[in-house]
Design a protein around this motif. Structure first.
Motif, short mmCIF file in Angstrom:
data_model
loop_
_atom_site.label_atom_id
_atom_site.label_comp_id
_atom_site.label_asym_id
_atom_site.label_seq_id
_atom_site.Cartn_x
_atom_site.Cartn_y
_atom_site.Cartn_z
N GLY A 22 -51.45 46.22 78.81
CA GLY A 22 -52.43 46.04 79.88
C GLY A 22 -51.98 46.67 81.19
N GLN A 23 -50.69 46.56 81.49
CA GLN A 23 -50.19 47.15 82.73
C GLN A 23 -50.12 48.68 82.66
N PHE A 24 -49.87 49.21 81.48
CA PHE A 24 -49.91 50.67 81.32
C PHE A 24 -51.34 51.17 81.52
N MET A 259 -58.98 39.67 78.42
CA MET A 259 -57.58 40.01 78.69
C MET A 259 -57.46 41.44 79.22
N LEU A 260 -58.25 42.35 78.67
CA LEU A 260 -58.24 43.73 79.14
C LEU A 260 -58.59 43.79 80.62
N ASN A 261 -59.67 43.18 81.00
CA ASN A 261 -60.14 43.27 82.37
C ASN A 261 -59.26 42.50 83.35
N LEU A 262 -58.64 41.42 82.89
CA LEU A 262 -57.69 40.71 83.75
C LEU A 262 -56.44 41.57 83.98
N SER A 263 -56.01 42.28 82.95
CA SER A 263 -54.85 43.16 83.11
C SER A 263 -55.11 44.26 84.12
N LEU A 264 -56.35 44.73 84.17
CA LEU A 264 -56.69 45.82 85.08
C LEU A 264 -56.77 45.37 86.54
N LEU A 265 -56.69 44.06 86.78
CA LEU A 265 -56.73 43.58 88.17
C LEU A 265 -55.55 44.10 88.98
#
Length: 364
Positions: A22-24, A259-265
């Motif tokens: 997610g951070q990548f 989870m994807l969109n939370l990681s992109l925060l």
């Protein structure tokens, strides 16, 4: 206990992989935002053209894999037509917003996708969410409201964009379509195939983009003085988006759209650093309040994940205990059956006829 420890270990590994991936992806999406902002600053207004090369790369690379392996479609082709249209317009609206508002506003308002994804996954994918997750999302939305409020009232800022309110609305509309696209991709990658999803999304995305470019951006592309410096942002944007699109289905399959969109925060934090150190711009104090709201919302959402994880562990433990009891009962039944079979062999085939009036012993 063994089952509980095994489930905990699997969940920890899955969560760690999801966080790293997610951070990548967050870093990649920040680079695309930087590229789009640079193109907007140089006067290039061709949002669909920026995404076109990405769709072509997806179609060529993953389409070639499908042709080589002679794979048949697992999902209906018209699902991909709709997905391609939605995805192209989502990219168009968000990239278009860079013409009117700041990089930071676009990156922050992008997380409007999160409540959209939660609602859509709850309605169409039957995903269950606890009250802590809803509370976390509500706090994140509060951060979005603060960003819009800052853009409306910061009239003295030179870096706020030509029309920040219009830009904010474009981002929100694009983020809503991103939510539809993410949930559709999650459904298709779980029910069909990742390679098929990328190939068909690339194919129909490229077709939709080509039609839209011929109608809306033909004159804009002709007016650009093409050179290595002008083409480089387009190529960089396409490569970054290709990597992003290729890795997104992996995270969607393991952890889901939310989870994807939370990681992109976290891309918002990188956007602010770019804005401060690369553009030497001043950041309104409300942005930092918005960051705090987003961070608190993310912690609340993760807390909900922890509670649900413990619940899944307890369920797994109860399931293990139940299976153990069933195995024990099955073992007892097998012992009884073996005893009866052994007695029958000793008595011979005619024993029941000769002793039909006698009561046989019971071992149950």
């Amino acid at each position: 206990m063994a089952a509980m420890e095994k489930v905990k270990e699997i969940l920890k590994k899955r969560r760690l992989m999801a966080i790293v991936l997610g951070q990548f992806l967050s870093l990649i999406i920040t680079s695309t935002g930087f590229t789009s902002s640079e193109l907007a600053r140089s006067g290039v207004n061709a949002p669909t053209s920026q995404s076109f090369l990405n769709y072509v790369l997806l179609g060529v690379v993953y389409g070639s894999v499908m042709l080589l392996k002679k794979r048949e479609l697992k999902a209906k082709w018209y699902f991909y037509v709709i997905l391609g249209l939605v995805d192209v317009e989502a990219n168009f609206l968000v990239v278009k917003a860079y013409q009117y508002t700041s990089l930071t506003s676009v990156m922050l308002l992008d997380c409007w996708t999160i409540p959209c994804v939660i609602i859509l996954t709850w309605l169409f994918l039957s995903t269950e969410y606890g009250w802590r997750k809803f509370m976390g999302v509500a706090v994140c939305v509060l951060g979005l409201v603060l960003v819009v409020f800052s853009d409306v009232h910061a009239q003295d800022r030179k870096d706020r964009g030509s029309n920040p309110v219009k830009g904010d609305l474009l981002v929100i509309a694009g983020a809503t379509l991103y939510g539809v696209s993410n949930v559709s991709e999650e459904f298709l990658v779980k029910s069909a195939d990742r390679v098929e999803l990328m190939a068909m999304l690339g194919l129909f995305g490229a077709i939709t983009s080509a039609i839209q470019i011929s109608i809306l951006e033909r004159n804009e592309l002709k007016s650009i003085h093409w050179s290595a410096g002008a083409a480089l942002p387009f190529v960089g944007f396409a490569i970054a988006m290709f990597l992003f699109y290729s890795l997104v289905p992996v995270l969607l399959k393991t952890s889901g759209s939310t989870m994807l969109n939370l990681s992109l925060l976290t891309s918002d934090m990188w956007a602010v650093l770019i804005r401060i150190f690369a553009y030497h711009e001043k950041v309104d104090w409300l942005y930092f309040v918005a960051f705090a709201a987003v961070a608190i919302g993310l912690v609340l959402y993760s807390w909900g994940d922890k509670v649900e994880e413990n619940s899944r562990v307890h369920v797994a433990e109860r399931t293990g205990e139940r299976n153990k009891r069933l195995d024990q009962e099955a073992g007892v039944q097998n012992v009884n059956q073996n005893i009866h079979a052994d007695i029958s062999l000793r008595r011979g085939p005619n024993y029941d006829v000769e002793h039909k009036d006698e009561v046989s012993p019971s071992f149950s």
